[in-house]
Scaffold this active site. Structure first.
Site, PDB file in Angstrom:
ATOM      1  N   HIS A 123       0.710  -1.399  -0.016  1.00  0.00           N
ATOM      2  CA  HIS A 123      -0.003  -0.010   0.086  1.00  0.00           C
ATOM      3  C   HIS A 123       0.782   1.057   0.102  1.00  0.00           C
ATOM      4  O   HIS A 123       0.098   2.313  -0.132  1.00  0.00           O
ATOM      5  CB  HIS A 123      -0.866  -0.045   1.260  1.00  0.00           C
ATOM      6  CG  HIS A 123      -2.199   0.738   0.794  1.00  0.00           C
ATOM      7  ND1 HIS A 123      -2.335   1.964   1.769  1.00  0.00           N
ATOM      8  CD2 HIS A 123      -3.382   0.535   0.244  1.00  0.00           C
ATOM      9  CE1 HIS A 123      -3.687   2.339   1.425  1.00  0.00           C
ATOM     10  NE2 HIS A 123      -4.038   1.384   0.449  1.00  0.00           N
ATOM     11  N   LYS A 125       3.146   4.683  -1.158  1.00  0.00           N
ATOM     12  CA  LYS A 125       2.823   5.167  -2.218  1.00  0.00           C
ATOM     13  C   LYS A 125       3.975   6.482  -2.150  1.00  0.00           C
ATOM     14  O   LYS A 125       4.035   7.691  -1.554  1.00  0.00           O
ATOM     15  CB  LYS A 125       1.650   6.373  -2.320  1.00  0.00           C
ATOM     16  CG  LYS A 125       0.162   5.188  -2.291  1.00  0.00           C
ATOM     17  CD  LYS A 125      -0.850   6.042  -1.394  1.00  0.00           C
ATOM     18  CE  LYS A 125      -2.011   4.979  -1.226  1.00  0.00           C
ATOM     19  NZ  LYS A 125      -2.019   4.242  -0.150  1.00  0.00           N
ATOM     20  N   ASP A 130      16.693  10.131  -8.170  1.00  0.00           N
ATOM     21  CA  ASP A 130      18.120  10.110  -7.937  1.00  0.00           C
ATOM     22  C   ASP A 130      18.611   9.797  -6.730  1.00  0.00           C
ATOM     23  O   ASP A 130      19.560  10.570  -6.141  1.00  0.00           O
ATOM     24  CB  ASP A 130      18.760  11.714  -8.702  1.00  0.00           C
ATOM     25  CG  ASP A 130      18.418  11.548  -9.959  1.00  0.00           C
ATOM     26  OD1 ASP A 130      18.433  10.483 -10.710  1.00  0.00           O
ATOM     27  OD2 ASP A 130      18.481  12.716 -10.664  1.00  0.00           O
TER      28      ASP A 130
END
Length: 184
Positions: A123, A125, A130
């Protein structure tokens, strides 16, 4: 003189906007701008700012995304991959196969994708650009979330936070390595 570290908060829903110019500039830096025939306005929105942050990647983009169905974000990720940026994506197995998911498209383009193998959702996000910039928040990378939901994204260049999320990404990346899957 060193630029100040990025510290930005984006709130959604984002008003509809055209990001074709951003994608075209990233695909061919310095090329003359081509006007987009779509009726959407271009401009500074939460979505365009998120896309700009993603397109700033020069070496790597590590993504840990629960649900990914936004075609504009998928195009930005594919563009980075075509530019030679190493893109790795971790997602949820149940959501990667849903109608509209961009995961198959990204995988087909040659982007490395791994997913969970057990019950419970992957779940997270977040994205790491870089190994220096963290993009995280409540936003699923779906058109619904971007255009309709009350969501937030925090973008920071803070080595301590980036390291914690990079460590989590690497741990999950290894855990979801297909060589480690058990089928019995």
């Amino acid at each position: 003189r060193r630029a100040r570290p990025v510290r930005e908060v984006l709130f959604f829903p984002s008003r509809p906007c055209c990001i074709e110019a951003l994608l075209a500039e990233a695909a061919e830096p310095g090329a003359p701008a081509r006007p987009c025939p779509c009726p959407l306005p271009s401009g500074d929105t939460a979505l365009s700012r998120l896309v700009r942050r993603l397109l700033s990647a020069r070496r790597s983009l590590d993504l840990c995304i629960f649900s990914f169905s936004c075609p504009q974000l998928a195009r930005a990720v594919q563009l980075l991959h075509r530019r030679g940026v190493r893109v790795r994506l971790v997602t949820d197995a149940q959501y990667m196969g849903l109608h509209g998911s961009q995961i198959g498209r990204l995988r087909h383009a040659g982007i490395q994708v791994r997913h969970d193998q057990h019950s419970g959702y992957m779940h997270h996000k977040f994205a790491i650009v870089d190994r220096r910039m963290l993009i995280t928040g409540s936003l699923n990378w779906t058109t619904q979330a971007i255009q309709s939901n009350r969501e937030n994204v925090l973008v920071v260049e803070d080595a301590e936070y980036v390291k914690a999320f990079q460590d989590e990404f690497e741990r999950i990346w290894e855990e979801y390595n297909p060589a480690n899957y058990s089928f019995f």
